[in-house]
Write an enzyme that holds these catalytic residues in place. Sequence first.
Site, PDB file in Angstrom:
ATOM      1  N   TYR A 129       0.846  -1.191   0.000  1.00  9.11           N
ATOM      2  CA  TYR A 129       0.000   0.000   0.000  1.00  9.11           C
ATOM      3  C   TYR A 129       0.882   1.241   0.000  1.00  9.11           C
ATOM      4  CZ  TYR A 129      -4.362   2.525   0.944  1.00  9.11           C
ATOM      5  OH  TYR A 129      -5.455   3.348   0.848  1.00  9.11           O
ATOM      6  N   ASN A 155     -15.715   3.480   3.393  1.00  4.46           N
ATOM      7  CA  ASN A 155     -16.661   3.017   2.368  1.00  4.46           C
ATOM      8  C   ASN A 155     -17.802   3.993   2.098  1.00  4.46           C
ATOM      9  OD1 ASN A 155     -15.138   0.717   2.006  1.00  4.46           O
ATOM     10  ND2 ASN A 155     -16.335  -0.505   3.435  1.00  4.46           N
ATOM     11  N   ASN A 181     -21.309  -6.159  -3.982  1.00  7.02           N
ATOM     12  CA  ASN A 181     -21.474  -6.713  -2.641  1.00  7.02           C
ATOM     13  C   ASN A 181     -20.431  -6.190  -1.654  1.00  7.02           C
ATOM     14  OD1 ASN A 181     -22.608  -8.473  -0.664  1.00  7.02           O
ATOM     15  ND2 ASN A 181     -20.913  -9.895  -0.978  1.00  7.02           N
ATOM     16  N   GLY A 190     -18.248  -3.313   0.621  1.00 12.81           N
ATOM     17  CA  GLY A 190     -18.696  -2.241   1.500  1.00 12.81           C
ATOM     18  C   GLY A 190     -19.040  -0.985   0.739  1.00 12.81           C
ATOM     19  N   ASP A 250     -19.962 -14.492 -10.180  1.00  8.60           N
ATOM     20  CA  ASP A 250     -20.683 -15.758 -10.128  1.00  8.60           C
ATOM     21  C   ASP A 250     -20.253 -16.537  -8.888  1.00  8.60           C
ATOM     22  OD1 ASP A 250     -22.221 -16.221 -12.865  1.00  8.60           O
ATOM     23  OD2 ASP A 250     -20.359 -15.156 -13.292  1.00  8.60           O
ATOM     24  N   TYR A 270     -11.791   2.745  -8.755  1.00 14.26           N
ATOM     25  CA  TYR A 270     -11.327   2.983  -7.383  1.00 14.26           C
ATOM     26  C   TYR A 270     -10.753   1.731  -6.743  1.00 14.26           C
ATOM     27  CZ  TYR A 270     -15.661   0.772  -5.700  1.00 14.26           C
ATOM     28  OH  TYR A 270     -16.683  -0.119  -5.450  1.00 14.26           O
ATOM     29  N   GLY A 271     -10.652   0.653  -7.502  1.00 15.78           N
ATOM     30  CA  GLY A 271     -10.092  -0.592  -6.971  1.00 15.78           C
ATOM     31  C   GLY A 271      -9.583  -1.458  -8.103  1.00 15.78           C
ATOM     32  N   MET A 280      -9.561  -5.300  -7.697  1.00 25.28           N
ATOM     33  CA  MET A 280      -9.689  -6.580  -7.012  1.00 25.28           C
ATOM     34  C   MET A 280      -9.341  -7.770  -7.909  1.00 25.28           C
ATOM     35  SD  MET A 280     -10.384  -5.770  -3.940  1.00 25.28           S
ATOM     36  CE  MET A 280     -10.863  -7.323  -3.200  1.00 25.28           C
ATOM     37  N   TRP A 309      -9.306   7.880  -5.149  1.00 27.66           N
ATOM     38  CA  TRP A 309      -8.686   7.326  -3.943  1.00 27.66           C
ATOM     39  C   TRP A 309      -9.092   8.209  -2.781  1.00 27.66           C
ATOM     40  CZ3 TRP A 309      -2.878   7.821  -2.349  1.00 27.66           C
ATOM     41  CH2 TRP A 309      -2.615   6.939  -1.291  1.00 27.66           C
TER      42      TRP A 309
END
Length: 332
Positions: free
Chosen positions: A47, A120, A146, A148, A170, A235-236, A238, A261
């Site tokens: 980070y 969040n 799903n 936050g 899925d 913003y991510g 994942m 960010w």
Amino acid sequence: SSGINAEYGVELVRETLNTSLASNQVLLKFLAAPVNPSDYNQVEGKYPIRPPLPAIGGNEGSATVLEIGSNVRSLSPGDTVIPAYAGFGTWRSHCVAEETAVKKIPSNLSVAASSMFAVNPCTAFRMIEDFQKPEQGCWVIQNGANSGVGRAVIQLSRAQGIRTVNIIRDRENAEELKRELLDIGADAVFTSSQRAEMEEFCKENTPRLALNMVGGRETIQLLKCLGEKSHLVTYGAMSNSPMSVPFGLQVFKDITLHSYWMTRWTKKHARSALEDEMFGKIAEFYQSGELTPTPHNENSFHDFPEALDNAFKIKQLFVVDKTLADPRNVTE
């Protein structure tokens, strides 16, 4: 003072806290602190904010003011506060901090709401507000629905009359999760494999704003569903893979790409009227029940291995009173 230390890993440590206050300091007892993806990445050293080691983990949480120094004016004993900036180190029970290092929020929020207040909901609020905010009855599309942030986007949009198209990955319990998101205010929910159905739906209900948490090739689906002259906010990441942005989808549809960010926004706007306004509105949404805390598991600090292992399955929350009442929390 108990805390979780992030030196080449994580361990629980116990130390005696010097509670003598300088004139501009406050003594805090933490209420709770979540495990966010950014916290996990910080422990891994991945980070951008890298405190000197050994360090206390946790960038978000809430605390009660126990005592104040003689020159402290903005806070009083009993106030609820949150860190003013990232990197505070919230995975601990007590600390002494400068008055300017924390920010007061309403004290009538639940422990879960106050401890998950700053990241969040604020991220969701700012992305809705700052990038071509949809008018009432208009649509926003997001992946990672799903998460936050995703749940906050659904609830904050519903409270303001904005409609949401939501994408989840899925999974075995996809239908159950769809119903859960619809219950909290989603207008439409699709799994990532329902591409044809999603694109057909968006022809009639065309979003002009897309919120991209997943990145990678999933970005393409958002671009396909957007109308012309739209905005995509990332913003991510994942998916942990490079973001795919085909030339034709972006250029011929005239889609503007943005990054977001929350830490950067806070550095720029901390203690500003704009931040005060945002905090006030989010508090009102919590107080009205239009915004609810992310579903979570509550943990003692002693259970940090399990909390970190499960942090990407369901939100994990370290609760200080649970730690202090833990029979394992015996002074040696």
